[in-house]
Design an enzyme around this catalytic site. Structure first.
Site, PDB file in Angstrom:
ATOM      1  N   LYS A  49       1.039  -1.225   0.481  1.00  0.00           N
ATOM      2  CA  LYS A  49      -0.345  -0.069  -0.372  1.00  0.00           C
ATOM      3  C   LYS A  49       0.823   1.396  -0.156  1.00  0.00           C
ATOM      4  O   LYS A  49       0.531   2.205  -0.796  1.00  0.00           O
ATOM      5  CB  LYS A  49      -1.005  -0.266   0.923  1.00  0.00           C
ATOM      6  CG  LYS A  49      -1.583  -1.170   0.868  1.00  0.00           C
ATOM      7  CD  LYS A  49      -3.037  -0.935   2.502  1.00  0.00           C
ATOM      8  CE  LYS A  49      -3.518  -2.217   2.080  1.00  0.00           C
ATOM      9  NZ  LYS A  49      -3.791  -3.137   3.110  1.00  0.00           N
ATOM     10  N   GLN A  93      -5.452  -2.204   9.286  1.00  0.00           N
ATOM     11  CA  GLN A  93      -5.189  -3.220   8.919  1.00  0.00           C
ATOM     12  C   GLN A  93      -6.020  -5.043   9.579  1.00  0.00           C
ATOM     13  O   GLN A  93      -5.551  -4.697  10.327  1.00  0.00           O
ATOM     14  CB  GLN A  93      -3.929  -3.994   8.465  1.00  0.00           C
ATOM     15  CG  GLN A  93      -3.040  -4.414   8.194  1.00  0.00           C
ATOM     16  CD  GLN A  93      -3.613  -4.498   6.734  1.00  0.00           C
ATOM     17  OE1 GLN A  93      -3.827  -3.390   5.860  1.00  0.00           O
ATOM     18  NE2 GLN A  93      -3.685  -5.768   5.974  1.00  0.00           N
ATOM     19  N   ASP A 116     -11.759   1.568   3.497  1.00  0.00           N
ATOM     20  CA  ASP A 116     -12.305  -0.219   3.329  1.00  0.00           C
ATOM     21  C   ASP A 116     -14.371  -0.499   2.978  1.00  0.00           C
ATOM     22  O   ASP A 116     -13.767  -1.786   2.518  1.00  0.00           O
ATOM     23  CB  ASP A 116     -11.537  -0.396   4.956  1.00  0.00           C
ATOM     24  CG  ASP A 116     -10.510  -1.676   4.376  1.00  0.00           C
ATOM     25  OD1 ASP A 116      -9.766  -2.048   3.242  1.00  0.00           O
ATOM     26  OD2 ASP A 116      -9.377  -2.185   4.891  1.00  0.00           O
TER      27      ASP A 116
END
Ligand code: NAP
Length: 289
Positions: A49, A93, A116
């Site tokens: 990322k 995460q 997300d």
């Protein structure tokens, strides 16, 4: 000969477009990443990322916490980032330690910065098929890859193996929203091979190395392999010493000779997931202006 649905060209094309978009903005789109613990796979995904952000001129801020961090501390940090106008997207995460309540943590992210798309507000919008819904990155990546190769979902029979909140369920919703007829399979499904072999498009996200072999598929299918697994888990006796770094949930060597099209691992869905996350970030940035 099957078509290999590689992501490389699409990823490069999208990275160029996104870099041009970012260059034209008055401030830098910024993604905050919260990492709890130091799982090696999570660290690798975060590094991907960070690299992609650099490529397009976006910024990432990594906030690391020990595994014994309290829920209160995490929620408080998210609250701080929610109010920080220089941060446009926040992700936690996954996976996170079991001692933390995943839903509480994910729902602490303000919906405007939930890139997300895993919080309750976005999940609801996504279920409803609203245009302003955030499509979770892996699912958005799958849709982009299918679109790039002119594979339409409308009217198709799609079988998804895996029903996780992260991949299987969002992929199912997206396929329904795109006009497919969807069957979702999981560990309790009877006659799995019958379900997989009857699909036009088979999407596999189970986390079991090379689980889907020749007898699960048929000629004419499109196979999307979401799995990212260590090959050591599924090492075959006759395998040469030099193992690949990662393998999918599909036994590529046995399946690609049968089906019409298949995503490689690595180089398929995983590549697009990173791209899609940053597309979600740029969309969020646009909505916050
Ligand atoms: P997960 O949360 O562990 O879910 C796995 C799903 O597979 C569950 O629904 C489980 O069924 C089902 N399953 C397990 N064994 C099965 C079997 N033998 N037959 C049928 N179904 C079975 O995993 P996940 O987070 O969805 O991830 C799946 C894979 O995708 C992993 O390899 C992960 O690393 C990878 N992944 C890739 C990306 C990417 O960007 N490419 C992103 C996220 C995840 P039950 O619900 O009945 O237990």
């Amino acid at each position: 000969m099957s078509v290999i649905l590689e992501a490389k060209t699409l990823k490069e094309q999208k990275a160029k477009e996104m870099a041009a978009r970012v260059a034209g903005l008055s401030s830098v789109p910024t993604l905050a990443i919260l990492q709890i613990g130091d799982r090696e796979d999570s660290t690798t995904y975060i590094a991907h990322k960070e690299r992609f952000a650099e490529k397009i001129g976006a910024k990432t801020i990594l906030k690391k916490f020990p595994t014994d961090v309290t829920q209160k501390q995490i929620v408080s940090e998210i609250g701080f980032l929610n109010n920080d106008k220089s941060v446009h997207g926040i992700i936690v995460q996954l996976p996170i330690p079991l001692a933390l309540d995943k839903d509480t943590v994910l729902n602490a992210v303000t919906p405007e910065k939930d890139v997300d798309g895993l919080g309750a507000v976005n999940t609801r919008k996504f279920l409803e098929g609203r245009v302003d819904a955030v499509v979770p990155a892996t699912t958005r990546g799958i849709l982009a890859l299918l679109g790039h190769y002119d594979i339409s979902l409308e009217g198709k029979k799609v079988t998804i193996v895996g029903r996780s909140t992260l991949v299987g369920k969002p992929a199912a919703i997206a396929c329904i929203n795109e006009g497919a007829t969807v069957t979702v399979c999981h560990s309790k499904t009877n006659h799995l091979k019958k379900e997989t072999a009857s699909a036009d498009i088979l999407i596999v996200a189970i986390g079991k190395p090379r689980f889907i072999t020749a007898d699960f598929v048929k000629k004419g299918q499109v196979v999307i392999d979401v799995g990212i697994n260590s090959p050591m888990l599924g090492k075959l006796d006759d395998e040469p010493e030099r193992l690949p770094k990662v393998v999918g949930d599909v036994d590529y060597n046995k399946v690609h000779t049968i089906v019409d099209a298949i995503t490689p691992v690595p180089g398929g869905v995983g590549q697009m997931t990173v791209v899609s996350l940053f597309e979600n970030l740029l969309d969020a940035f646009g909505r916050q202006r």
